[in-house]
Design an enzyme around this catalytic site. Structure first.
Site, PDB file in Angstrom:
ATOM      1  N   LEU A 310       0.813  -1.218   0.000  1.00  0.00           N
ATOM      2  CA  LEU A 310       0.000   0.000   0.000  1.00  0.00           C
ATOM      3  C   LEU A 310       0.847   1.270   0.000  1.00  0.00           C
ATOM      4  O   LEU A 310       0.297   2.365   0.100  1.00  0.00           O
ATOM      5  CB  LEU A 310      -0.915   0.017   1.233  1.00  0.00           C
ATOM      6  CG  LEU A 310      -1.953  -1.107   1.311  1.00  0.00           C
ATOM      7  CD1 LEU A 310      -2.719  -1.027   2.626  1.00  0.00           C
ATOM      8  CD2 LEU A 310      -2.921  -1.016   0.140  1.00  0.00           C
ATOM      9  N   ARG A 311       2.163   1.123  -0.120  1.00  0.00           N
ATOM     10  CA  ARG A 311       3.010   2.307  -0.089  1.00  0.00           C
ATOM     11  C   ARG A 311       2.721   3.226  -1.280  1.00  0.00           C
ATOM     12  O   ARG A 311       2.774   4.450  -1.148  1.00  0.00           O
ATOM     13  CB  ARG A 311       4.483   1.894  -0.079  1.00  0.00           C
ATOM     14  CG  ARG A 311       5.418   3.055   0.201  1.00  0.00           C
ATOM     15  CD  ARG A 311       6.848   2.603   0.400  1.00  0.00           C
ATOM     16  NE  ARG A 311       7.041   2.045   1.734  1.00  0.00           N
ATOM     17  CZ  ARG A 311       7.394   0.798   1.965  1.00  0.00           C
ATOM     18  NH1 ARG A 311       7.567  -0.040   0.957  1.00  0.00           N
ATOM     19  NH2 ARG A 311       7.572   0.366   3.189  1.00  0.00           N
ATOM     20  N   GLY A 312       2.384   2.665  -2.424  1.00  0.00           N
ATOM     21  CA  GLY A 312       2.057   3.479  -3.594  1.00  0.00           C
ATOM     22  C   GLY A 312       0.827   4.347  -3.364  1.00  0.00           C
ATOM     23  O   GLY A 312       0.801   5.531  -3.732  1.00  0.00           O
TER      24      GLY A 312
END
Length: 373
Positions: A310-312
């Site tokens: 979920l870093r993007g």
């Protein structure tokens, strides 16, 4: 035996005196050594935007700058120093502790804060630390203070580069050539915001929150996916092909080399304006809003592109808000998202090992389909 130790101590003390004098000379040189102005850099808008967004919101997670030789990567990063605003730190603290945030304090400062003891503070420029490729792990993380061990017989900690970079910028030139063990150290500190050192009976942890900026030449090899994913943004730059722009760059560089101080004075007003914009944007960042509809669409783009983790999603939301704040708006628009989403996602796409990083076209096509733009 005592005579031998005393001789070693005298040599050590003399050596430390020489190092201390050298460091003072280096600091004086840095004060008088002119730096090329950030606002005078021609082109490379993607790189400049990525650096500015990270200064506004350090939680974006840094930027990786990949490009050809001689395209101004190091020049742009070092020019960023002039634009950095001042921060409030605890005086005489080697870790740049924040006097108003207990979570960003060293153990010693937090203890004084908990006991309601007064904290002396001062202001300083956001620190920028260069990490040389030949640095040892002790120099990066910190190690035992040999001078105190020899003179006082006590175990003391000597802070390293990660301590100096706390609440600042850590710059690694040619990061794709960095040793793997140092890469792992940077990953741990960048992910947790803390640096833990276990050396010769010393166990210490200190805050180490920094903006990680790396630059490199793709011809010298790509980064490991684990490290590449840690960078919030990925800027690709190339050699300017427009003859008129190339001539302008050559003329500016020649003018700067001929009279650095005079050249900097020409851009003093632009530099101050940009610094004021950055300070204002950092103050107003919390007031910027992004609609829930846009958040859902950003996550749809990430899911469609099969982005791992979920870093993007998180970085795209933060970068869009930072861009809107920089341009003086309280609400994020689709144009803001469109400008930052290639920087946030292109290096997170799944790809064949033999392929290079996507230029951003696939990300833009997916964005247009989901946002109906």
């Amino acid at each position: 035996m005592f005579t031998l130790k005393f001789r070693l101590f005298k040599k050590k003390k003399k050596f430390m005196t020489i190092i201390s004098a050298t460091q003072k000379v280096d600091s004086n040189i840095e004060k008088i050594r002119p730096i090329f102005p950030f606002t005078a850099i021609v082109g490379q808008e993607e790189m400049k935007l990525s650096l500015i967004l990270n200064v506004i919101d350090p939680k974006i997670g840094g930027v990786m700058i990949m490009g050809d030789r001689g395209t101004g990567k190091s020049t742009a990063v070092r020019a960023l120093v002039d634009l950095l605003p001042e921060i409030q730190v605890v005086a005489d603290d080697p870790f740049n502790s924040d006097p108003n945030d207990p979570e960003a304090m060293s153990d010693f400062v937090r203890e004084k804060f908990t006991n309601n003891e007064p904290l002396l503070t001062n202001k300083k420029k956001i620190p920028m630390v260069d990490l040389p490729l030949g640095a040892t792990e002790d120099r990066v993380c910190g190690t035992i203070d040999l001078e105190k061990a020899l003179t006082e017989g006590v175990k003391a900690f000597e802070p390293g580069l990660l301590a100096q970079a706390n609440r600042g910028i850590l710059y690694v030139d040619e990061v794709n050539l960095l040793d793997d063990h140092l890469v792992d150290v940077l990953l741990d500190s960048a992910a947790s915001g803390w640096n833990t050192v276990e050396r010769e009976g010393i166990s210490i942890s200190h805050p180490s929150r920094f903006i990680l900026i790396g630059s490199g030449n793709p011809e010298e090899g790509e980064l490991r996916p684990q490290l590449l994913d840690r960078f919030g943004l990925h800027a690709q730059i190339g050699t300017v092909q427009d003859p008129q722009l190339r001539v302008k760059i050559v003329e500016q560089r020649a003018a700067f080399d001929e009279s650095p101080i005079g050249f900097r004075q020409k851009y003093q007003i632009q530099q101050q304006k940009l610094t004021n914009l950055l300070i204002l944007a950092r103050q107003n960042l919390k007031t910027v809003q992004i609609s829930s509809e846009f958040r859902v669409q950003i996550s749809q783009v990430c899911a469609t592109l099969n982005i791992d983790g979920l870093r993007g999603d998180i970085v795209t939301n933060r970068a869009a808000k930072a861009l809107a704040c920089f341009e003086g708006r309280q609400q994020v628009t689709t144009a803001d998202i469109f400008r930052v989403i290639p920087l946030c996602l292109r290096h997170r796409l799944r790809k064949d090992p033999l392929e290079t990083i996507d230029s951003g076209e696939k990300v833009c096509e997916t964005f247009q389909k989901i946002f109906n733009e």
